[in-house]
Design an enzyme around this catalytic site. Structure first.
Site, PDB file in Angstrom:
ATOM      1  N   LYS A 108     -15.313  -1.506 -39.062  1.00 20.73           N
ATOM      2  CA  LYS A 108     -16.203  -1.555 -37.909  1.00 20.73           C
ATOM      3  C   LYS A 108     -16.025  -0.228 -37.172  1.00 20.73           C
ATOM      4  O   LYS A 108     -14.958   0.054 -36.620  1.00 20.73           O
ATOM      5  CB  LYS A 108     -15.871  -2.725 -36.994  1.00 20.73           C
ATOM      6  CG  LYS A 108     -16.800  -2.812 -35.790  1.00 20.73           C
ATOM      7  CD  LYS A 108     -16.300  -3.792 -34.757  1.00 20.73           C
ATOM      8  CE  LYS A 108     -17.126  -3.640 -33.478  1.00 20.73           C
ATOM      9  NZ  LYS A 108     -16.520  -4.367 -32.353  1.00 20.73           N
ATOM     10  N   GLY A 169     -17.277  -6.869 -22.711  1.00 16.55           N
ATOM     11  CA  GLY A 169     -16.546  -7.594 -21.685  1.00 16.55           C
ATOM     12  C   GLY A 169     -17.349  -8.039 -20.488  1.00 16.55           C
ATOM     13  O   GLY A 169     -16.826  -8.743 -19.619  1.00 16.55           O
ATOM     14  N   GLY A 197     -20.925  -8.493 -25.203  1.00 22.86           N
ATOM     15  CA  GLY A 197     -21.779  -8.950 -24.116  1.00 22.86           C
ATOM     16  C   GLY A 197     -22.143 -10.414 -24.142  1.00 22.86           C
ATOM     17  O   GLY A 197     -22.771 -10.906 -23.205  1.00 22.86           O
ATOM     18  N   THR A 219     -13.812 -11.148 -26.045  1.00 19.67           N
ATOM     19  CA  THR A 219     -13.403 -11.411 -24.670  1.00 19.67           C
ATOM     20  C   THR A 219     -13.688 -12.849 -24.250  1.00 19.67           C
ATOM     21  O   THR A 219     -12.856 -13.496 -23.596  1.00 19.67           O
ATOM     22  CB  THR A 219     -14.116 -10.447 -23.708  1.00 19.67           C
ATOM     23  OG1 THR A 219     -13.871  -9.106 -24.133  1.00 19.67           O
ATOM     24  CG2 THR A 219     -13.617 -10.629 -22.299  1.00 19.67           C
TER      25      THR A 219
END
Length: 378
Positions: A108, A169, A197, A219
């Site tokens: 990634k 986050g 998000g 997150t």
């Protein structure tokens, strides 16, 4: 709420660089209270792929190596990421280190351009992607919803794109749905994974309705008060295995509101498909016991209410459990009348309470278990 119903026709697995993965959920491994909590959350979520920050964990020296061993033991595909890299040179070096460490050519790719928003540096990202693809890597670029950047990355050889929904986050959801929808339309055959998000169940549902192939979460799970519970009760429902779903022309806004207020669940354990949260038939039978339910549901009834009156506690639990099994087998939604404690304990998704029943019901307990928006876990 919609009942989690098994899909008799398993959705096709997602193919990424020629590798089939069974879950449409990817999980990050950072920010958890402890490595054990992370491992338990990954198992609870049923994720097929986890991402690992090589720079962050390597910086922990011996503890970092122990963390890598723990990740390897999870029986999931590990995709190293270049989180924290701010130049193409750093990202390229980190990717090569990751390939040696994990024995994978998947990476990634992150090249961060802004410290406040962690927005990708699209110019550096493209440069690093070209170099890594030339070195034989399978690159998953963390990018924005920018259409031109996506086109350049595809031309460079990226077979998968990972656009953000919103800055990392923030939990804001699909901040630019028009651009994301355009991206999906422009690249109909390219796997698109929404990365960053996602902060509420409706965000994941909206992404899947747009036709995106998967979501990556970190997150929202890691910073939850109970990450394992979050992973089990939310991630598996909303992100874990649904096939790509094109948007429905009506009802979507109401559907997503229902999810966020806890009046709906979007699905999603492996092998299930997305169903409208408010999709109850306008007409449905009310039955006095599981025997009647067992006669009607196989005939094609799609919603049924079980109304047990003056039954012993053992019989109530038994009949609700049997009814849930029958309804799951035939893709029928079950509404349990009155017996909210047993319904919640056994996993029913609809409860009917009359005015008198409302007075004696623990509404806070009901809200806590079946009406909890995602953000309240955090």
């Amino acid at each position: 709420m919609t009942t989690a119903l098994p899909n008799p026709a398993m959705p096709p697995s997602l193919s990424l660089y020629g590798v089939s993965v069974s879950s449409r959920l990817l999980l990050g491994t950072a920010l958890y209270p402890s490595p054990k909590v992370m491992a338990d959350a990954v198992k609870a979520a049923g994720a097929s792929i986890v991402t690992v920050s090589v720079r962050r964990e390597s910086a922990r020296a011996n503890s970092g190596m122990g963390f890598f061993e723990l990740v390897r033991s999870l029986n999931v595909r590990v995709m190293p990421n270049t989180a924290g890299c701010r130049t193409p040179r750093e990202a390229i070096a980190t990717a090569h280190m990751a390939r040696e460490l994990f024995g994978t050519d998947w990476v990634k790719l992150e090249v961060i351009g802004n410290d406040d928003t962690l927005q990708p540096d699209l110019f550096g990202l493209l440069e690093a992607a070209r170099a890594l693809i030339g070195d034989g890597f399978k690159v998953f670029p963390y990018t924005t919803e920018d259409l031109i950047a996506a086109e350049r990355l595809r031309d460079a050889g990226c077979e998968v794109l990972m656009p953000w929904a919103a800055p990392i986050g923030t939990g804001r959801g699909l901040a630019n749905p028009y651009a994301l929808r355009s991206l999906r339309t422009y690249f109909p055959d390219t796997p698109l994974i929404v990365d960053a998000g996602i902060g509420a169940p409706s965000h994941a549902a909206a992404a899947m309705e747009m036709g995106f192939d998967a979501v990556l979460l970190n997150t929202a799970v890691a910073r939850a008060a109970d990450p394992v519970r979050m992973a089990s009760r939310v991630c598996r429902r909303y992100c874990g295995g649904t096939k790509r779903l094109r948007g429905r022309p009506d009802g979507n806004a109401r559907y997503r509101r229902a999810i966020d207020t806890g009046r709906g669940h979007a699905l999603l354990r492996p092998g299930q498909i997305l169903m409208p949260a408010t999709a109850l038939d306008v007409f449905y039978p009310i039955v006095p016991d599981v025997d009647w339910l067992g006669r009607l549901v196989p005939l094609g009834v799609k919603t049924v209410q079980l109304r047990l009156k003056e039954a012993a506690p053992e019989r109530i639990r038994r009949e609700i459990a049997q009814s849930l099994e029958i309804c799951a087998r035939h893709r029928c939604q079950l509404i349990v009348n009155d017996h909210w404690r047993e319904a919640l304990e056994l996993g029913a998704d609809f409860i009917h309470l009359g005015q008198e029943d409302l007075a004696g019901a623990d509404l806070e307990a009901i809200r806590a278990q079946v009406c909890t928006p995602w953000h309240q876990y955090a």
